[in-house]
Write an enzyme that holds these catalytic residues in place. Structure first.
Site, PDB file in Angstrom:
ATOM      1  N   LYS A   1       6.267  16.029  -7.591  1.00 14.88           N
ATOM      2  CA  LYS A   1       6.829  14.785  -8.144  1.00 14.88           C
ATOM      3  C   LYS A   1       7.416  15.023  -9.521  1.00 14.88           C
ATOM      4  CE  LYS A   1       4.313  11.164  -5.708  1.00 14.88           C
ATOM      5  NZ  LYS A   1       3.365  10.063  -5.822  1.00 14.88           N
TER       6      LYS A   1
ATOM      7  N   LYS B   1       7.304  16.126   5.204  1.00 14.89           N
ATOM      8  CA  LYS B   1       6.369  15.039   5.480  1.00 14.89           C
ATOM      9  C   LYS B   1       7.100  13.690   5.525  1.00 14.89           C
ATOM     10  CE  LYS B   1       3.838  13.329   2.088  1.00 14.89           C
ATOM     11  NZ  LYS B   1       2.848  13.040   1.048  1.00 14.89           N
TER      12      LYS B   1
ATOM     13  N   LYS C   1       6.821   7.748   1.800  1.00 15.66           N
ATOM     14  CA  LYS C   1       7.372   6.521   1.212  1.00 15.66           C
ATOM     15  C   LYS C   1       8.377   6.856   0.134  1.00 15.66           C
ATOM     16  CE  LYS C   1       3.082   4.964   0.505  1.00 15.66           C
ATOM     17  NZ  LYS C   1       1.837   4.185   0.474  1.00 15.66           N
TER      18      LYS C   1
HETATM   19  P1  TYM Z   1      -0.750   7.243  -0.010  1.00 20.22           P
HETATM   20  O1  TYM Z   1      -0.656   5.801  -0.352  1.00 20.22           O
HETATM   21  O2  TYM Z   1       0.393   8.117  -0.337  1.00 20.22           O
HETATM   22  O3  TYM Z   1      -1.020   7.426   1.545  1.00 20.22           O
HETATM   23  C1  TYM Z   1      -2.051   6.749   2.204  1.00 20.22           C
HETATM   24  C2  TYM Z   1      -2.656   7.639   3.281  1.00 20.22           C
HETATM   25  O4  TYM Z   1      -1.659   8.038   4.238  1.00 20.22           O
HETATM   26  C3  TYM Z   1      -1.720   9.442   4.437  1.00 20.22           C
HETATM   27  N1  TYM Z   1      -0.358   9.931   4.733  1.00 20.22           N
HETATM   28  C4  TYM Z   1      -0.033  10.669   5.821  1.00 20.22           C
HETATM   29  N2  TYM Z   1      -0.775  11.161   6.826  1.00 20.22           N
HETATM   30  C5  TYM Z   1      -0.126  11.880   7.782  1.00 20.22           C
HETATM   31  N3  TYM Z   1       1.227  12.115   7.768  1.00 20.22           N
HETATM   32  C6  TYM Z   1       1.995  11.641   6.760  1.00 20.22           C
HETATM   33  N4  TYM Z   1       3.301  11.870   6.747  1.00 20.22           N
HETATM   34  C7  TYM Z   1       1.367  10.891   5.712  1.00 20.22           C
HETATM   35  N5  TYM Z   1       1.840  10.280   4.583  1.00 20.22           N
HETATM   36  C8  TYM Z   1       0.766   9.704   3.999  1.00 20.22           C
HETATM   37  C9  TYM Z   1      -2.235  10.000   3.111  1.00 20.22           C
HETATM   38  O5  TYM Z   1      -2.815  11.269   3.299  1.00 20.22           O
HETATM   39  C10 TYM Z   1      -3.236   8.947   2.704  1.00 20.22           C
HETATM   40  O6  TYM Z   1      -4.492   9.191   3.312  1.00 20.22           O
HETATM   41  N6  TYM Z   1      -3.630   9.574  -3.306  1.00 20.22           N
HETATM   42  C11 TYM Z   1      -3.695   8.677  -2.187  1.00 20.22           C
HETATM   43  C12 TYM Z   1      -4.240   7.311  -2.536  1.00 20.22           C
HETATM   44  C13 TYM Z   1      -5.640   7.328  -3.086  1.00 20.22           C
HETATM   45  C14 TYM Z   1      -6.813   7.690  -2.379  1.00 20.22           C
HETATM   46  C15 TYM Z   1      -7.878   7.495  -3.306  1.00 20.22           C
HETATM   47  C16 TYM Z   1      -7.056   8.171  -1.101  1.00 20.22           C
HETATM   48  C17 TYM Z   1      -6.016   6.947  -4.328  1.00 20.22           C
HETATM   49  N7  TYM Z   1      -7.354   7.043  -4.489  1.00 20.22           N
HETATM   50  C18 TYM Z   1      -9.205   7.792  -2.957  1.00 20.22           C
HETATM   51  C19 TYM Z   1      -8.393   8.451  -0.761  1.00 20.22           C
HETATM   52  C20 TYM Z   1      -9.436   8.261  -1.668  1.00 20.22           C
HETATM   53  C21 TYM Z   1      -2.280   8.516  -1.692  1.00 20.22           C
HETATM   54  O7  TYM Z   1      -1.356   8.933  -2.273  1.00 20.22           O
HETATM   55  O8  TYM Z   1      -2.130   7.806  -0.586  1.00 20.22           O
END
Ligand code: TYM
Length: 353
Positions: free
Chosen positions: A126, A215, A218
């Protein structure tokens, strides 16, 4: 609405805990979120004590619009409930409603090495896109806040399990969380359970429909590369029909030579339950057209009811806020208990009454 019911009776051992979070940074969750994480959030409610958090503090690590953030936070909550997160069984809440998240992040930040944080690949990706001047300190410490999110819900002794359902892209952040838990315990005494990543087989990394080596994301994918949960049927069908495949005609799983078809096979299999070999057999000789047409119907079969329920839930924002109030109360009670121990261990003087 009835009081929160625990999935196990009070006499039994406490149920293992689950914590996970998602950022409210888009107008819809996408298929990668759903298959990589959110579907597991729903099924784990049956066997675990679950905490699910819409992480709005993480959402402001990049430039944002305040009104949009507010709207997307409620929209995220509505989608989660529409997918099957049950606020009577799971503790569903918004991160900023529980200030201990930021407080523990500060403490953990003070035991995180600068080099260690600099090695986080999501930060490197990023920040390299945004350049040094466009990169906030918040983005740098993002994984430390994530570690705090998880460790605040460290289970009571006797239930030494803390599972975190996430997609493959979060593996490194989970490793850092484990390291910080162990480091804190080593320096200040046994406090945290090291959490385990709960990453699904087969659907841990759903890729972009237009760039099948990247991947589905968003922030990075083009609209044509993403399947949104809330997408209308017409555009959804078009996107799937236009998904990049290859010049061949065979519906065969081959990550190296047929990344596009392989991604579509994974999606189909994960949503429909048919194994990949059975899908290959079903579409042997029929070309990509029929395969994609059927896949679009499978995706719509899953997402249409979610889209409709989300719209109905958004019609009653007061009810959503009430649910969030309850969630914050329950999460806040657990977080306050953990922070009390942390403050004492770290050496802060207790506040006089
Ligand atoms: P975020 O909001 O980007 O994504 C939410 C969840 O979706 C999964 N994900 C995917 N899984 C498979 N294929 C994909 N293309 C794909 N894109 C997204 C992510 O792995 C995630 O599980 N850092 C985290 C948010 C967070 C969090 C936490 C997660 C903040 N605190 C504590 C777990 C525990 C995130 O960016 O999610």
């Amino acid at each position: 609405m009835p009081e929160a019911s625990s999935p196990v009776s009070p006499a039994a051992a406490p149920a293992p805990r689950v914590f996970s979070g998602i950022q409210p940074t888009a107008d819809s969750f996408h298929l990668g979120n759903y298959l990589g994480a959110l579907r597991q959030w729903v099924s784990l409610q049956d066997t675990h004590e679950t905490f699910y958090c819409v992480v709005d503090l993480h959402a402001i690590t990049v430039e944002h619009d305040p009104e949009l953030l507010r709207r997307r936070t409620r929209l995220s909550v509505a989608q989660l409930i529409a997918m099957g997160v049950d606020p009577d069984r799971a503790t569903l809440f918004v991160q900023s409603h529980v200030p201990e998240h930021a407080e523990l992040a500060w403490v953990l930040g003070c035991i995180t090495g600068f080099g260690e944080a600099s090695r986080m690949t999501q930060f490197k990706d990023k920040s390299s896109k945004q350049g040094a001047s466009g990169t906030s300190v918040g983005l740098f410490t993002y994984p430390v806040l994530q570690a705090a999110d998880i460790l605040l819900y460290t289970p009571d002794p006797g239930s030494a399990v803390l599972r975190v359902p996430v997609g493959e892209d979060q593996r490194q952040h989970l490793e850092l969380t484990r390291t910080l838990a162990q480091r804190f315990n080593h320096r200040f005494g046994e406090t945290f359970v090291a959490p385990e990543a709960h990453i699904p087989e087969g659907a841990a990394k759903i890729t972009d429909l237009q760039e099948p080596d990247a991947k589905m994301s968003k922030s990075a994918s083009s609209p044509q590369g993403i399947i949104d949960v809330l997408e209308e049927p017409g555009p959804m069908r078009k996107k799937i029909m236009r998904a990049v495949t290859d010049t061949g005609t065979e519906v065969v799983y081959d990550e190296e030579k047929k990344a596009g078809v392989t991604n579509l096979l994974r999606i189909y299999s994960a949503l429909d339950g048919t194994s990949v070999p059975d899908l290959e057999a079903k579409y042997a000789g029929s070309g990509y057209g029929q395969f994609k047409k059927d896949l679009a119907e499978v995706v719509l079969g899953t997402f249409t009811p979610i889209r409709e329920r989300t719209a109905a839930l958004l019609d009653d924002p007061a009810e959503l806020d009430r649910i969030l109030g309850k969630g914050a109360e329950r999460a806040g009670a657990v977080a306050a208990r953990t922070m009390e121990i942390v403050r004492e261990r770290v050496g802060f003087v207790g506040r006089g009454r």
